[in-house]
Design a protein around this motif. Structure first.
Motif: not given
Length: 138
Positions: A7, A14, A71-72
């Motif tokens: 993140d 995160g 994560g994204s």
């Protein structure tokens, strides 16, 4: 299982991921907090990650050394997170042999067809279920 949570910016995503992983899997997993900056890493460590490191080299070195990366979706896109995620970071994550669980947040101008817009906690729940299935349904 060794899981890297990646993140940047303020580290809020995160943090939420680390907290949920810790609640669901306890000490059964090792969580490595990889932040694009020290603030994000510190927040993930405070939330229960075992270890943490910050910056480009930390992500490049550790991405191939974990079993799973979460994560994204921006963590595989060069220059995402307002430029904090460098092309080398994105390449390291994308090329890692680790399984990747990507949360489809459209903040990086990446839109995934077939994915409904949901609140972040719903996406994290889905991610946890994927990880649970990778671990054999424990």
């Amino acid at each position: 299982m060794r899981i890297a949570v990646i993140d940047g910016q303020g580290g809020g995503i995160g943090k939420a991921i680390v907290e949920k992983l810790r609640v669901c899997f306890g000490d059964e997993i090792e969580i490595l907090a990889l932040g694009t900056n020290a603030l994000a890493t510190a927040l993930m460590l405070k939330s229960g990650a075992n270890e943490g490191a910050s910056g480009e080299n930390a992500i490049v070195v550790n991405a191939p050394k974990v079993d799973l990366i979460i994560g994204s979706i921006g963590i595989i896109s060069a220059n995402s997170m307002l430029g904090e995620l460098s092309p080398l970071m994105a390449k390291a994550v994308a090329e890692s042999s680790a399984k990747k669980v990507l949360i489809p947040l459209n903040r990086c101008n990446i839109f995934v067809a077939g994915v409904k817009s949901e609140p972040l906690p719903h996406f994290i729940e889905d991610a946890i279920e994927m990880i649970r299935s990778f671990m054999g349904g424990n």
